[in-house]
Design an enzyme around this catalytic site. Structure first.
Site, short mmCIF file in Angstrom:
data_model
loop_
_atom_site.label_atom_id
_atom_site.label_comp_id
_atom_site.label_asym_id
_atom_site.label_seq_id
_atom_site.Cartn_x
_atom_site.Cartn_y
_atom_site.Cartn_z
N SER A 91 1.15 6.06 1.08
CA SER A 91 0.40 4.84 0.73
C SER A 91 1.53 4.06 0.58
CB SER A 91 -0.16 5.14 -0.53
OG SER A 91 1.06 5.20 -1.63
N LYS A 92 1.10 2.52 0.61
CA LYS A 92 2.11 1.51 0.56
C LYS A 92 2.96 1.61 -0.47
CE LYS A 92 1.17 -3.26 -1.41
NZ LYS A 92 2.55 -3.33 -1.59
N ARG A 93 2.64 2.17 -1.72
CA ARG A 93 3.71 2.49 -2.73
C ARG A 93 4.86 3.47 -2.19
NH1 ARG A 93 -1.28 2.28 -4.87
NH2 ARG A 93 -1.48 4.17 -4.83
N GLY B 73 6.47 3.46 0.22
CA GLY B 73 7.20 2.92 1.07
C GLY B 73 8.14 1.78 0.18
#
Ligand code: GLU
Length: 508
Positions: A264-266, A268
């Site tokens: 997920s974006k988190r 990264g």
């Protein structure tokens, strides 16, 4: 095989992360390998989730990777329009056809009635109630209401949806090129909404209708859509399009680098690597998500990172150009299980492509970084020489600046550890003598090295006693590329000036 036509069909609900770009790439590779076409279709039927700018972002990302679509919103084509909101009028007749053939029905249930149904079923021990074959028999729909009543409600403009009438207790078989046969019992599927009274189809209907009308031969998409595939298969059958139904291939999920679960974006943000192809600024919150391009990745590296997320060539090759990927790609070599994202491998790819670049190419990329850091007035030729030495030790162009700022300004700070260990009482005197020797030397690395070695011999000193001190005065660092090459690039005047001023500062 009839003409291969594949599509990438994102919903513009936010920027596509690397999983989406990988899906686009695999579609592209498959199309080109098979002499076919790839289409970009924007699935924007859910206007409430529309995020402006994401379509442009996607097209820019794809172009940055070095490929493009044959048909689509930005290039047109015979099967347009390619934005579903612009095809709005086209879907209703198919929904009505399904009602007429008895495969779908109107439902007039209000949100309150639906909520009440769910609450009631939950109380009877059903944790996730669905509008299904059992429920439809007692809700407000065209299966339970009289024909007159239905017509009256439609004429009065009452809100309705059209739901599919899922067959009871039937094995639905989906053939997936990557996974083989996937079989689901229809009792597990609900009567999904196909069409809403706002005149918009839902994803499922629009997706199937468009894949049919756009003559899509293969649907290659992320694994998260596998649960929808049985419904799509049923829709093809109910619409009478079974013979030309596309083949399906569901790509493995991208997993977190550490532990389990979807990337997920988190992740990264948490682990410090980009999850998006390009930087993205959220138009409402202003929040920034970082991208590979701005983080200094080369598109060639990014392409390989993506290609290997779930696919492998079946041999030991690890670096491919786009053409080589087309040649080597096949869906049969895409794995079933999730692909773990590996940030270190991503850097390793970039390092590889950085080293492959000519010094001149690198200099062109390096120049803007120098300007930004305030190092101006250097010729491209000079910068190219520095690249020759700096590229060996860097994965990113910006690291070349961290490593080699001394090429553009004399050091003002000196590595403390090296100073403590190597700078002795007599270091200044030794370097002064050495500098005098260099004064009469042509500044070519091999000549400088010769003179240096002869000097050590004459003085009875070891490399370890002198070279680190020399490096400290010229670069300020304890380590780095070949000292004599550095001096050759800096030239006599600059090198000797630095030795002198370094001695002063280190003694001071
Ligand atoms: N619009 C869907 C998405 O956002 C497309 C799924 C598909 O390719 O069928 O991913």
């Amino acid at each position: 095989m009839s003409e291969v036509r594949v599509r990438y069909a994102p919903s513009p609900t936010g920027p596509q992360h690397i999983g989406g770009i990988r899906t686009a790439l695999y579609n592209y590779l498959f199309a080109k390998k098979n002499g076919g076409k790839i289409i970009l279709r924007i699935e924007d039927t859910d206007q409430t989730r529309y995020v402006p700018g994401t379509e442009e972002y996607l097209i820019e990302s794809i172009k940055w990777c070095g490929f493009d679509f044959d048909e689509g919103v930005h290039v047109g084509g015979e099967y347009g329009p390619y934005r579903q909101s612009e095809r709005k009028e086209l879907y209703k007749p198919y929904a009505e056809q399904l009602v007429k053939s008895g495969h779908a029905y109107y439902a007039f249930d209000t949100p309150e009635e639906l909520e009440e149904m769910r609450e009631r079923l939950k109380k009877t021990g059903n944790p996730s109630p669905q509008y299904n074959a059992a429920v439809r028999t007692y809700m407000k729909n065209s299966l339970t209401l009289s024909e007159d009543e239905v017509q009256k409600r439609l004429d009065a403009g009452e809100d309705y949806v059209i739901r599919i009438k899922m067959p009871r207790n039937e094995e639905i078989k989906v053939h997936d090129i990557i996974r083989g046969w996937v079989v689901v019992n229809s009792n597990q599927l609900d009567d999904k909404v196909l069409f809403k009274s706002d005149g918009m189809p839902t994803y499922h209907l629009a997706n199937v209708v468009d894949d049919h009308l756009m003559k899509i031969s293969h649907v290659i998409r992320g694994e998260e859509w596998l649960p929808s595939a049985p419904l799509h298969v049923i829709l093809y059958r109910f619409l009478g399009w079974e013979d030309t139904m596309p083949q399906f291939a569901h790509l493995p999920l991208l997993l977190k680098p550490d532990g389990n679960g979807k990337l997920s974006k988190r992740d990264g943000d948490r682990l410090g690597f980009p999850v998006f192809p390009l930087d993205w600024i959220d138009p409402t919150t202003g929040e920034k998500s970082s991208g590979y391009r701005e983080a200094g990745y080369f598109p060639e590296a990014f392409l390989n990172i993506l290609a290997f997320l779930g696919w492998n060539p079946g041999d030991t090759r690890e670096h491919f150009t786009l053409d080589e990927l087309i040649e080597a790609f096949s869906l049969e070599r895409v794995g079933k299980s999730g692909a773990k994202f590996d940030p270190d491998k991503a850097k390793w790819y970039n390092q590889h492509y950085l080293r492959l670049k000519s010094n001149e190419e690198l200099a062109k990329i390096f120049m803007p970084y120098l300007q930004e850091a305030g190092y101006t007035g250097f010729s491209e030729e000079y910068v190219a020489q520095t690249c020759e030495l700096l590229k060996e030790r860097a994965s990113f162009v910006k690291e070349m600046l961290d490593e080699g700022a001394f090429f553009f300004a004399a050091p003002t700070e000196f590595d403390q550890k090296t100073k403590e260990k190597k700078w002795k009482e007599d270091s200044a005197e030794t370097l002064q003598k050495l500098s005098a020797e260099f004064e009469n030397t042509a500044f070519q690395s091999d000549k400088l090295e010769e003179v240096f070695k002869a000097f050590l011999e004459k003085e009875g000193k070891s490399i370890g006693q002198v070279l680190p001190c020399l490096r400290l005065t010229i670069t300020g660092k304890g380590m780095g590329p070949s000292m004599f090459h550095i001096m050759e690039i800096l030239g006599k005047e600059e090198s000797l000036k630095r030795i002198a001023s370094g001695i002063q500062q280190l003694n001071g």
